[in-house]
Design a protein around this motif. Structure first.
Motif, PDB file in Angstrom:
ATOM      1  N   GLU A  14       0.829  -1.200   0.000  1.00 37.80           N
ATOM      2  CA  GLU A  14       0.000   0.000   0.000  1.00 37.80           C
ATOM      3  C   GLU A  14       0.865   1.253   0.000  1.00 37.80           C
ATOM      4  O   GLU A  14       1.787   1.377   0.812  1.00 37.80           O
ATOM      5  CB  GLU A  14      -0.930  -0.002   1.225  1.00 37.80           C
ATOM      6  CG  GLU A  14      -2.064  -1.003   1.118  1.00 37.80           C
ATOM      7  CD  GLU A  14      -3.102  -0.788   2.204  1.00 37.80           C
ATOM      8  OE1 GLU A  14      -4.260  -0.489   1.853  1.00 37.80           O
ATOM      9  OE2 GLU A  14      -2.762  -0.932   3.389  1.00 37.80           O
ATOM     10  N   GLN A  15       0.595   2.142  -0.922  1.00 37.34           N
ATOM     11  CA  GLN A  15       1.251   3.449  -0.976  1.00 37.34           C
ATOM     12  C   GLN A  15       2.771   3.352  -1.077  1.00 37.34           C
ATOM     13  O   GLN A  15       3.514   4.055  -0.378  1.00 37.34           O
ATOM     14  CB  GLN A  15       0.864   4.277   0.247  1.00 37.34           C
ATOM     15  CG  GLN A  15      -0.634   4.556   0.334  1.00 37.34           C
ATOM     16  CD  GLN A  15      -1.012   5.377   1.554  1.00 37.34           C
ATOM     17  OE1 GLN A  15      -0.308   5.394   2.554  1.00 37.34           O
ATOM     18  NE2 GLN A  15      -2.132   6.057   1.467  1.00 37.34           N
ATOM     19  N   ILE A  16       3.265   2.478  -1.952  1.00 37.66           N
ATOM     20  CA  ILE A  16       4.709   2.397  -2.137  1.00 37.66           C
ATOM     21  C   ILE A  16       5.155   3.450  -3.143  1.00 37.66           C
ATOM     22  O   ILE A  16       4.378   3.935  -3.967  1.00 37.66           O
ATOM     23  CB  ILE A  16       5.158   0.991  -2.572  1.00 37.66           C
ATOM     24  CG1 ILE A  16       4.677   0.665  -3.981  1.00 37.66           C
ATOM     25  CG2 ILE A  16       4.680  -0.057  -1.589  1.00 37.66           C
ATOM     26  CD1 ILE A  16       5.258  -0.635  -4.496  1.00 37.66           C
ATOM     27  N   ASP A  17       6.437   3.787  -3.098  1.00 40.81           N
ATOM     28  CA  ASP A  17       6.932   4.903  -3.907  1.00 40.81           C
ATOM     29  C   ASP A  17       7.292   4.480  -5.331  1.00 40.81           C
ATOM     30  O   ASP A  17       6.851   5.109  -6.291  1.00 40.81           O
ATOM     31  CB  ASP A  17       8.162   5.512  -3.233  1.00 40.81           C
ATOM     32  CG  ASP A  17       8.717   6.685  -4.029  1.00 40.81           C
ATOM     33  OD1 ASP A  17       7.951   7.616  -4.324  1.00 40.81           O
ATOM     34  OD2 ASP A  17       9.909   6.653  -4.373  1.00 40.81           O
ATOM     35  N   ARG A  93      -0.672   1.090 -16.122  1.00 41.47           N
ATOM     36  CA  ARG A  93      -2.005   1.518 -15.708  1.00 41.47           C
ATOM     37  C   ARG A  93      -2.488   0.745 -14.490  1.00 41.47           C
ATOM     38  O   ARG A  93      -3.153   1.298 -13.603  1.00 41.47           O
ATOM     39  CB  ARG A  93      -2.991   1.344 -16.865  1.00 41.47           C
ATOM     40  CG  ARG A  93      -2.829   2.356 -17.997  1.00 41.47           C
ATOM     41  CD  ARG A  93      -3.701   1.980 -19.165  1.00 41.47           C
ATOM     42  NE  ARG A  93      -3.673   2.983 -20.242  1.00 41.47           N
ATOM     43  CZ  ARG A  93      -4.181   2.784 -21.453  1.00 41.47           C
ATOM     44  NH1 ARG A  93      -4.769   1.621 -21.738  1.00 41.47           N
ATOM     45  NH2 ARG A  93      -4.101   3.730 -22.365  1.00 41.47           N
ATOM     46  N   SER A  94      -2.163  -0.533 -14.431  1.00 38.20           N
ATOM     47  CA  SER A  94      -2.558  -1.355 -13.291  1.00 38.20           C
ATOM     48  C   SER A  94      -1.733  -1.029 -12.050  1.00 38.20           C
ATOM     49  O   SER A  94      -2.270  -0.739 -10.975  1.00 38.20           O
ATOM     50  CB  SER A  94      -2.400  -2.838 -13.645  1.00 38.20           C
ATOM     51  OG  SER A  94      -2.638  -3.651 -12.515  1.00 38.20           O
ATOM     52  N   MET A  95      -0.410  -1.059 -12.190  1.00 38.68           N
ATOM     53  CA  MET A  95       0.457  -0.870 -11.026  1.00 38.68           C
ATOM     54  C   MET A  95       0.373   0.539 -10.443  1.00 38.68           C
ATOM     55  O   MET A  95       0.552   0.730  -9.238  1.00 38.68           O
ATOM     56  CB  MET A  95       1.908  -1.193 -11.405  1.00 38.68           C
ATOM     57  CG  MET A  95       2.174  -2.671 -11.614  1.00 38.68           C
ATOM     58  SD  MET A  95       3.920  -2.986 -11.997  1.00 38.68           S
ATOM     59  CE  MET A  95       3.984  -4.763 -11.762  1.00 38.68           C
ATOM     60  N   ARG A  96       0.081   1.518 -11.296  1.00 40.07           N
ATOM     61  CA  ARG A  96       0.022   2.892 -10.808  1.00 40.07           C
ATOM     62  C   ARG A  96      -1.194   3.160  -9.921  1.00 40.07           C
ATOM     63  O   ARG A  96      -1.292   4.215  -9.301  1.00 40.07           O
ATOM     64  CB  ARG A  96       0.057   3.864 -11.991  1.00 40.07           C
ATOM     65  CG  ARG A  96       1.436   4.085 -12.565  1.00 40.07           C
ATOM     66  CD  ARG A  96       2.201   5.162 -11.801  1.00 40.07           C
ATOM     67  NE  ARG A  96       1.646   6.474 -12.127  1.00 40.07           N
ATOM     68  CZ  ARG A  96       1.127   7.321 -11.270  1.00 40.07           C
ATOM     69  NH1 ARG A  96       1.059   7.017  -9.983  1.00 40.07           N
ATOM     70  NH2 ARG A  96       0.652   8.492 -11.653  1.00 40.07           N
ATOM     71  N   THR A  97      -2.110   2.207  -9.809  1.00 43.54           N
ATOM     72  CA  THR A  97      -3.219   2.383  -8.879  1.00 43.54           C
ATOM     73  C   THR A  97      -2.751   2.215  -7.434  1.00 43.54           C
ATOM     74  O   THR A  97      -3.451   2.625  -6.510  1.00 43.54           O
ATOM     75  CB  THR A  97      -4.365   1.393  -9.161  1.00 43.54           C
ATOM     76  OG1 THR A  97      -3.906   0.059  -8.970  1.00 43.54           O
ATOM     77  CG2 THR A  97      -4.883   1.563 -10.575  1.00 43.54           C
ATOM     78  N   TRP A  98      -1.566   1.607  -7.249  1.00 44.25           N
ATOM     79  CA  TRP A  98      -1.052   1.431  -5.887  1.00 44.25           C
ATOM     80  C   TRP A  98       0.420   1.835  -5.728  1.00 44.25           C
ATOM     81  O   TRP A  98       0.969   1.761  -4.620  1.00 44.25           O
ATOM     82  CB  TRP A  98      -1.233  -0.014  -5.409  1.00 44.25           C
ATOM     83  CG  TRP A  98      -0.839  -1.072  -6.398  1.00 44.25           C
ATOM     84  CD1 TRP A  98      -1.658  -1.692  -7.315  1.00 44.25           C
ATOM     85  CD2 TRP A  98       0.455  -1.644  -6.594  1.00 44.25           C
ATOM     86  NE1 TRP A  98      -0.950  -2.596  -8.065  1.00 44.25           N
ATOM     87  CE2 TRP A  98       0.352  -2.593  -7.637  1.00 44.25           C
ATOM     88  CE3 TRP A  98       1.696  -1.460  -5.984  1.00 44.25           C
ATOM     89  CZ2 TRP A  98       1.430  -3.349  -8.090  1.00 44.25           C
ATOM     90  CZ3 TRP A  98       2.776  -2.204  -6.428  1.00 44.25           C
ATOM     91  CH2 TRP A  98       2.633  -3.140  -7.466  1.00 44.25           C
ATOM     92  N   HIS A 127       0.961   9.596 -16.071  1.00 43.83           N
ATOM     93  CA  HIS A 127       1.652   8.639 -15.211  1.00 43.83           C
ATOM     94  C   HIS A 127       3.106   9.043 -15.005  1.00 43.83           C
ATOM     95  O   HIS A 127       3.755   9.562 -15.906  1.00 43.83           O
ATOM     96  CB  HIS A 127       1.591   7.238 -15.816  1.00 43.83           C
ATOM     97  CG  HIS A 127       0.220   6.674 -15.922  1.00 43.83           C
ATOM     98  ND1 HIS A 127      -0.485   6.233 -14.827  1.00 43.83           N
ATOM     99  CD2 HIS A 127      -0.593   6.489 -17.000  1.00 43.83           C
ATOM    100  CE1 HIS A 127      -1.668   5.789 -15.210  1.00 43.83           C
ATOM    101  NE2 HIS A 127      -1.766   5.941 -16.524  1.00 43.83           N
ATOM    102  N   ASP A 128       3.620   8.781 -13.815  1.00 44.83           N
ATOM    103  CA  ASP A 128       5.021   9.033 -13.490  1.00 44.83           C
ATOM    104  C   ASP A 128       5.795   7.757 -13.810  1.00 44.83           C
ATOM    105  O   ASP A 128       5.885   6.841 -12.986  1.00 44.83           O
ATOM    106  CB  ASP A 128       5.162   9.407 -12.016  1.00 44.83           C
ATOM    107  CG  ASP A 128       6.543   9.961 -11.688  1.00 44.83           C
ATOM    108  OD1 ASP A 128       7.479   9.723 -12.474  1.00 44.83           O
ATOM    109  OD2 ASP A 128       6.683  10.623 -10.643  1.00 44.83           O
TER     110      ASP A 128
END
Length: 224
Positions: A14-17, A93-98, A127-128
């Motif tokens: 959760e909320q990883i950088d 797109r998937s991974m950037r949700t978390w 997206h970053d």
């Protein structure tokens, strides 16, 4: 906290950088190196990069790439540029949700078009995300001294040094037209572009260190 995503549970993510994604290929690497050479190198670099960055996690590698230039050799398993680009887009797109940021670490030159296209589209979407190559000024073309040294350091049991032999040692500028039109086999019967002679695990360790340093530098200023 950091580590390998595949080993984690969801609450740990959760909320990883930053997620570092190794990108490789399954393709011939001459008679002495395994088909997953690019994957092994990408993972080795990605893990070292993540270890140097606080809060970075390493994703499972994207093992299939765009390797059509090697298709004349058995074992080469390519998904092509279009499929790879779409896969990278959907993965972000998937991974950037978390995850806040993503960095692709690429070890196969044939993936360049897919990576640049995917990152450009994703940045336009907000997206970053960035990408960086596993490269230094000492890298030769394919399955030569550079990759052999890296594999002797990263996975020595997979290297068949008794089968190592030189291939086409001409510079890329001379062989590029034939590579583009006919593929690697047209310019090198054994699939090697370079000469593995003199390769060593010690040199591989130094090369890996330089690659990691280069990726860390590029990642800080990377643009699509």
């Amino acid at each position: 906290m950091s580590g390998r995503i595949a080993d984690a549970t969801w609450p740990e993510l959760e909320q990883i950088d930053l997620v570092v994604v190794p990108v490789g290929s399954i393709e011939q690497h001459g008679p002495h190196l395994p088909l997953d050479t690019d994957v092994t190198i990408a993972v080795g670099v990605a893990e070292a990069v993540a270890a140097a960055l606080d809060g970075a996690w390493v994703a499972p590698a994207v093992v299939y790439g765009s390797s059509g230039e090697h298709q004349a050799f058995p074992g080469t398993s390519s998904i092509g540029t279009d499929v790879l680009r779409l896969m990278l887009v959907e993965l972000v797109r998937s991974m950037r949700t978390w995850a806040r940021r993503m960095l692709f670490v690429n070890a196969h030159g044939g993936n360049l078009q897919a990576l640049t296209g995917a990152v450009r589209q994703l940045v336009d979407e907000g997206h970053d995300v960035a990408w960086a190559p596993c490269a230094t000024e000492d890298v030769d073309l394919h399955a030569g001294r550079t990759e052999t040294s890296l594999m002797l350091f990263l996975c020595p049991s997979s290297v068949r040094l008794d089968l190592a032999e030189a291939g086409n040692t001409r510079p890329l500028t001379e062989i590029l037209p034939a590579l583009v039109t006919s593929g690697v086999r047209d310019v090198s019967a054994n699939g090697v572009l370079g000469d593995p002679a003199g390769a060593s695990a010690k040199e591989g360790a130094l090369l890996l260190e330089r690659m990691v340093r280069d990726v860390l530098t590029r990642a800080a200023v990377a643009t699509p």
